[in-house]
Design a protein around this motif. Structure first.
Motif, PDB file in Angstrom:
ATOM      1  N   SER A  41     -42.221  25.640   2.578  1.00  0.00           N
ATOM      2  CA  SER A  41     -42.743  24.493   3.309  1.00  0.00           C
ATOM      3  C   SER A  41     -41.977  23.245   2.860  1.00  0.00           C
ATOM      4  O   SER A  41     -42.078  22.825   1.713  1.00  0.00           O
ATOM      5  N   VAL A  42     -41.193  22.661   3.755  1.00  0.00           N
ATOM      6  CA  VAL A  42     -40.314  21.543   3.414  1.00  0.00           C
ATOM      7  C   VAL A  42     -40.984  20.229   3.825  1.00  0.00           C
ATOM      8  O   VAL A  42     -41.439  20.078   4.960  1.00  0.00           O
ATOM      9  N   SER A  43     -41.021  19.293   2.892  1.00  0.00           N
ATOM     10  CA  SER A  43     -41.624  17.992   3.178  1.00  0.00           C
ATOM     11  C   SER A  43     -40.832  17.262   4.268  1.00  0.00           C
ATOM     12  O   SER A  43     -39.600  17.279   4.251  1.00  0.00           O
ATOM     13  N   PRO A  44     -41.536  16.609   5.199  1.00  0.00           N
ATOM     14  CA  PRO A  44     -40.827  15.800   6.210  1.00  0.00           C
ATOM     15  C   PRO A  44     -39.940  14.728   5.585  1.00  0.00           C
ATOM     16  O   PRO A  44     -38.923  14.339   6.173  1.00  0.00           O
ATOM     17  N   LEU A  45     -40.300  14.245   4.388  1.00  0.00           N
ATOM     18  CA  LEU A  45     -39.482  13.242   3.726  1.00  0.00           C
ATOM     19  C   LEU A  45     -38.096  13.783   3.396  1.00  0.00           C
ATOM     20  O   LEU A  45     -37.142  13.011   3.264  1.00  0.00           O
ATOM     21  N   ARG A  46     -37.965  15.109   3.289  1.00  0.00           N
ATOM     22  CA  ARG A  46     -36.669  15.716   2.980  1.00  0.00           C
ATOM     23  C   ARG A  46     -35.896  16.079   4.241  1.00  0.00           C
ATOM     24  O   ARG A  46     -34.702  15.787   4.340  1.00  0.00           O
ATOM     25  N   PHE A  47     -36.554  16.721   5.205  1.00  0.00           N
ATOM     26  CA  PHE A  47     -35.768  17.244   6.317  1.00  0.00           C
ATOM     27  C   PHE A  47     -35.595  16.257   7.473  1.00  0.00           C
ATOM     28  O   PHE A  47     -34.617  16.344   8.221  1.00  0.00           O
ATOM     29  N   ILE A  48     -36.489  15.283   7.628  1.00  0.00           N
ATOM     30  CA  ILE A  48     -36.342  14.323   8.723  1.00  0.00           C
ATOM     31  C   ILE A  48     -35.090  13.467   8.526  1.00  0.00           C
ATOM     32  O   ILE A  48     -34.335  13.197   9.469  1.00  0.00           O
ATOM     33  N   CYS A  49     -34.835  13.034   7.276  1.00  0.00           N
ATOM     34  CA  CYS A  49     -33.645  12.204   7.029  1.00  0.00           C
ATOM     35  C   CYS A  49     -32.366  12.995   7.287  1.00  0.00           C
ATOM     36  O   CYS A  49     -31.367  12.448   7.780  1.00  0.00           O
ATOM     37  N   ILE A  50     -32.361  14.308   6.965  1.00  0.00           N
ATOM     38  CA  ILE A  50     -31.187  15.144   7.254  1.00  0.00           C
ATOM     39  C   ILE A  50     -30.988  15.257   8.769  1.00  0.00           C
ATOM     40  O   ILE A  50     -29.865  15.160   9.267  1.00  0.00           O
ATOM     41  N   ALA A  51     -32.085  15.445   9.479  1.00  0.00           N
ATOM     42  CA  ALA A  51     -31.997  15.546  10.938  1.00  0.00           C
ATOM     43  C   ALA A  51     -31.460  14.256  11.550  1.00  0.00           C
ATOM     44  O   ALA A  51     -30.670  14.283  12.497  1.00  0.00           O
ATOM     45  N   GLU A  52     -31.852  13.119  11.000  1.00  0.00           N
ATOM     46  CA  GLU A  52     -31.371  11.843  11.524  1.00  0.00           C
ATOM     47  C   GLU A  52     -29.895  11.638  11.221  1.00  0.00           C
ATOM     48  O   GLU A  52     -29.127  11.164  12.065  1.00  0.00           O
ATOM     49  N   LYS A  54     -36.197  30.341   3.441  1.00  0.00           N
ATOM     50  CA  LYS A  54     -35.465  30.106   2.205  1.00  0.00           C
ATOM     51  C   LYS A  54     -36.096  29.015   1.347  1.00  0.00           C
ATOM     52  O   LYS A  54     -36.239  29.149   0.135  1.00  0.00           O
ATOM     53  N   PHE A  55     -36.497  27.906   1.987  1.00  0.00           N
ATOM     54  CA  PHE A  55     -36.989  26.747   1.238  1.00  0.00           C
ATOM     55  C   PHE A  55     -38.510  26.616   1.250  1.00  0.00           C
ATOM     56  O   PHE A  55     -39.057  25.725   0.596  1.00  0.00           O
ATOM     57  N   ALA A  62     -42.015  31.782  21.860  1.00  0.00           N
ATOM     58  CA  ALA A  62     -42.705  32.837  21.124  1.00  0.00           C
ATOM     59  C   ALA A  62     -42.608  32.677  19.615  1.00  0.00           C
ATOM     60  O   ALA A  62     -43.460  33.165  18.878  1.00  0.00           O
ATOM     61  N   SER A  63     -41.565  31.989  19.146  1.00  0.00           N
ATOM     62  CA  SER A  63     -41.363  31.939  17.702  1.00  0.00           C
ATOM     63  C   SER A  63     -40.645  30.654  17.322  1.00  0.00           C
ATOM     64  O   SER A  63     -39.696  30.233  17.979  1.00  0.00           O
ATOM     65  N   SER A  64     -41.093  30.028  16.242  1.00  0.00           N
ATOM     66  CA  SER A  64     -40.438  28.827  15.745  1.00  0.00           C
ATOM     67  C   SER A  64     -40.870  28.587  14.311  1.00  0.00           C
ATOM     68  O   SER A  64     -42.012  28.860  13.927  1.00  0.00           O
ATOM     69  N   GLU A  65     -39.914  28.085  13.498  1.00  0.00           N
ATOM     70  CA  GLU A  65     -40.253  27.702  12.129  1.00  0.00           C
ATOM     71  C   GLU A  65     -40.982  26.362  12.099  1.00  0.00           C
ATOM     72  O   GLU A  65     -41.538  25.986  11.070  1.00  0.00           O
ATOM     73  N   PHE A  66     -40.967  25.656  13.218  1.00  0.00           N
ATOM     74  CA  PHE A  66     -41.580  24.338  13.284  1.00  0.00           C
ATOM     75  C   PHE A  66     -42.988  24.430  13.886  1.00  0.00           C
ATOM     76  O   PHE A  66     -43.273  25.304  14.706  1.00  0.00           O
ATOM     77  N   SER A  67     -43.819  23.522  13.471  1.00  0.00           N
ATOM     78  CA  SER A  67     -45.166  23.438  14.024  1.00  0.00           C
ATOM     79  C   SER A  67     -45.622  21.993  13.968  1.00  0.00           C
ATOM     80  O   SER A  67     -45.002  21.152  13.311  1.00  0.00           O
ATOM     81  N   LEU A  68     -46.703  21.703  14.676  1.00  0.00           N
ATOM     82  CA  LEU A  68     -47.287  20.367  14.663  1.00  0.00           C
ATOM     83  C   LEU A  68     -48.640  20.404  13.980  1.00  0.00           C
ATOM     84  O   LEU A  68     -49.465  21.282  14.254  1.00  0.00           O
ATOM     85  N   HIS A  69     -48.833  19.464  13.071  1.00  0.00           N
ATOM     86  CA  HIS A  69     -50.148  19.221  12.501  1.00  0.00           C
ATOM     87  C   HIS A  69     -50.658  17.905  13.074  1.00  0.00           C
ATOM     88  O   HIS A  69     -49.881  17.095  13.579  1.00  0.00           O
ATOM     89  N   LEU A  74     -31.654  24.161   8.779  1.00  0.00           N
ATOM     90  CA  LEU A  74     -32.263  23.334   9.822  1.00  0.00           C
ATOM     91  C   LEU A  74     -31.577  23.580  11.157  1.00  0.00           C
ATOM     92  O   LEU A  74     -32.238  23.697  12.209  1.00  0.00           O
ATOM     93  N   ARG A  75     -30.247  23.667  11.142  1.00  0.00           N
ATOM     94  CA  ARG A  75     -29.507  23.942  12.385  1.00  0.00           C
ATOM     95  C   ARG A  75     -29.921  25.284  12.981  1.00  0.00           C
ATOM     96  O   ARG A  75     -30.130  25.410  14.199  1.00  0.00           O
ATOM     97  N   GLN A  76     -30.012  26.289  12.118  1.00  0.00           N
ATOM     98  CA  GLN A  76     -30.373  27.621  12.607  1.00  0.00           C
ATOM     99  C   GLN A  76     -31.798  27.636  13.156  1.00  0.00           C
ATOM    100  O   GLN A  76     -32.082  28.280  14.176  1.00  0.00           O
ATOM    101  N   ALA A  77     -32.693  26.916  12.479  1.00  0.00           N
ATOM    102  CA  ALA A  77     -34.086  26.883  12.927  1.00  0.00           C
ATOM    103  C   ALA A  77     -34.211  26.210  14.288  1.00  0.00           C
ATOM    104  O   ALA A  77     -34.969  26.664  15.157  1.00  0.00           O
TER     105      ALA A  77
END
Length: 583
Positions: A371-382, A368-369, A336-343, A326-329
């Protein structure tokens, strides 16, 4: 038998002593210093009046007791082992010791013990002499400090660690909280001591102690329990992953080089972690299990941390790997490039069926992982503070895509953006929103900002101030996940919000659960009485739509209308709906 007679009967005949028995007895009774005599079984057979006055025990209470009745409990087993070894080999020992009075008060004494032996060499008596030490407040405070602190690092010592850990465990048990214990051993420290000398090793330990304190909260315990072994106790942790995150921070900080004298040194840590209550309920068990985990860390190559429970190792390893990705992303985000997107998920006006808005939802697709669920990565980001730069990117990217929508002829669609608690507390939020709107030539009514109910209640005064300023800009504000927190309705009416979003957990069973139906009915009525619009999330069936429509819910959002869609699909969806409305 009187104390004097007891002494007389215990001593060798006068003609075999340098002093006569009468002289000794006189000195014994008249001395201002406390004195006692024990027999071969180390039971008190005599004590003078001075000792009785100093200790608060009467002579009758002392006779027949083991001298440990006077012990304060401050001295370690190693202390007593050294004392008895000196008595066995030299027939004499002298040192400072803390005694305990009958009323529980502790006081320092200089203790001298002599051994009297029989002709066959067996112990006949121990004669102990207690001399008062200057007990001024300064001296007493210093002695008390040294009793509980390591003199080299000034960290709490083993005695203080065991006491504070026991206290923390009692608190965790009462309040149903978790605790983590880390045992930290420095890799290859012995080589530094042996090759460069103990003075260099001591300075290294002092530097390690400072770095450890910098890695933890003020309420956490850091102690040195011997040699190059340290412990860290984290009371009241949210989850085992909290311990993993702190251990990772300790690894990183301790692994940096140390400059001592003319040497550049490295001292990586091997860390073992045990958890209360799953790995033990008492200090001894937790320390043993942390020790086992620490040796596992050693065998796994050193400079790492291991949980006592294998399952926790797996979960922590995956979590830390995900945090690194997540830090690297985030660091690699570029136009031009990002692992993140908006739906985007449409919000439908209940009465007309028109699409009047969409909610922007963050997605992460990692090499590596996957498509990561927001339920998993949002809590790590917080937890890690990464939510701040990530949330800022969401605001900028949303505004950019709104400008692209307008170029496609899609206008009048308001886009909802979720704001985290950290963003809401950040002083730059207002400047960020103004800057993003100005950069893409947007109006304040083009966006809607959503904060969760718990976030709005976290710091009411500050929240109200920031929301007031955003509302003054003309931005629509919404409370998300309403009903899951503990809002004060009196406070809620003062917030400059326009919308309440009814949480999906209440909508899910609205057809079958009378409680959920009652909550939805009351919330919609409450919102309308306050002049607010109501948006129901998680609408998946026609029956749910009809029920909410009957209650007068203003907007509906959920899989019944559309799943969250990538941007290009969202544009196509909105164009199709606009074309239908025009017909």
């Amino acid at each position: 038998m009187t104390s004097a007679n007891a002494v007389a009967s215990s001593l060798p005949p006068p003609d075999k002593d340098l002093l006569s028995g009468k002289v000794f007895l006189c000195a014994f009774e008249q001395s201002d210093e406390g004195m006692l005599v024990t027999d071969g079984q180390n039971l008190i057979v005599a004590a003078n009046g001075a000792l009785s006055r100093l200790s608060g025990y009467s002579l009758a209470e002392l006779i027949g007791q083991n001298p440990r009745i006077l012990s304060s409990g401050r001295a370690s087993p190693d202390f007593y082992a050294a004392m008895w070894q000196a008595l066995d080999t030299q027939d004499y020992w002298e040192g400072e010791i803390w005694n305990k009075q009958k009323d529980g008060a502790n006081y320092p004494r200089l203790l001298k013990i002599s051994v009297l032996r029989n002709a066959d060499g067996s112990v006949r008596n121990h004669v102990a002499n207690y001399t008062e030490i200057d007990a001024s407040h300064e001296v007493a405070d210093r002695l008390a400090y040294l009793a509980y602190h390591d003199p080299l690092t000034n960290l709490p010592n083993r005695l203080a660690f065991e006491s504070q850990l026991a206290q923390s465990l009692r608190s965790c048990e009462r309040e149903g909280k978790q605790l983590a214990l880390m045992l930290i051993d420095l890799d290859n420290f012995k080589n530094i001591n042996d090759t460069l000398g103990h003075h260099v090793g001591d300075q290294l330990l002092q530097n390690v102690a400072l770095r450890l304190r910098e890695c933890v909260r003020a309420s956490d315990l850091v102690a040195r329990i011997g040699g190059d072994e340290f412990v860290v106790v984290l009371p009241d942790i949210e989850s085992p992953l909290t311990a993993a995150r702190v251990a990772s921070k300790i690894q990183s900080n301790l692994a940096d080089s140390y400059r001592i004298a003319d040497h550049v040194l490295y001292a990586t840590p091997s860390i073992g972690i045990s958890l209360y209550p799953i790995d033990g309920g008492d200090p001894g068990t937790l320390l043993r299990n942390a020790d086992t985990a620490m040796y596992h860390a050693k065998s796994a190559g050193r400079n790492n941390h291991q949980f006592y429970t294998a399952r926790m190792n797996e979960a922590a390893g995956e979590r830390l790997a995900m945090e690194n990705e997540l830090r690297q992303a985030i660091a690699a985000i570029s136009p031009a490039s990002s692992e993140f997107s908006l739906h985007f998920q449409p919000q439908i006006e209940t009465v007309s069926g028109r699409v009047l808005g969409v909610e922007a939802l963050l997605r992460w697709n990692n090499a590596k992982f996957g498509s990561v669920s927001p339920l998993r990565f949002i809590c790590i980001a917080e937890e890690t503070g990464l939510i701040q730069p990530l949330g800022d990117w969401v605001i900028w990217e949303t505004c950019r895509l709104i400008r692209v929508m307008k170029k496609h002829g899609i206008d009048g669609i308001r886009v909802a953006i979720n704001i985290s608690a950290q963003q809401l507390r950040h002083e730059n939020l207002l400047l960020l929103v103004r800057g993003a709107l100005a950069c893409y030539d947007l109006l304040p009514e083009d966006i809607e900002l959503e904060v969760t109910e718990s976030t709005a209640m976290e710091n009411p005064e500050m929240t109200l101030s920031i929301l007031d300023q955003l509302a003054a800009m003309g931005i629509v504000l919404a409370i998300d996940d309403f009903g899951t927190g503990y809002s004060s309705l009196a406070y809620l009416k003062h917030l400059p919000i326009k919308r309440l979003k009814l949480d999906r957990s209440f909508v899910k069973d609205i057809e079958t659960d009378v409680n959920d139906a009652a909550i939805c009915t009351a919330t919609i009525a409450l919102g309308h009485s306050l002049g607010l619009e109501l948006v129901a999330e998680g609408v998946e069936t026609e029956a749910q739509r009809d029920f909410l429509s009957g209650l007068g819910c203003d907007f509906l959002q959920g899989y019944l209308f559309s799943r969250p869609m990538p941007f290009d699909d969202t544009v196509a969806y909105l164009k199709a709906h606009l074309a239908t409305e025009r017909r």
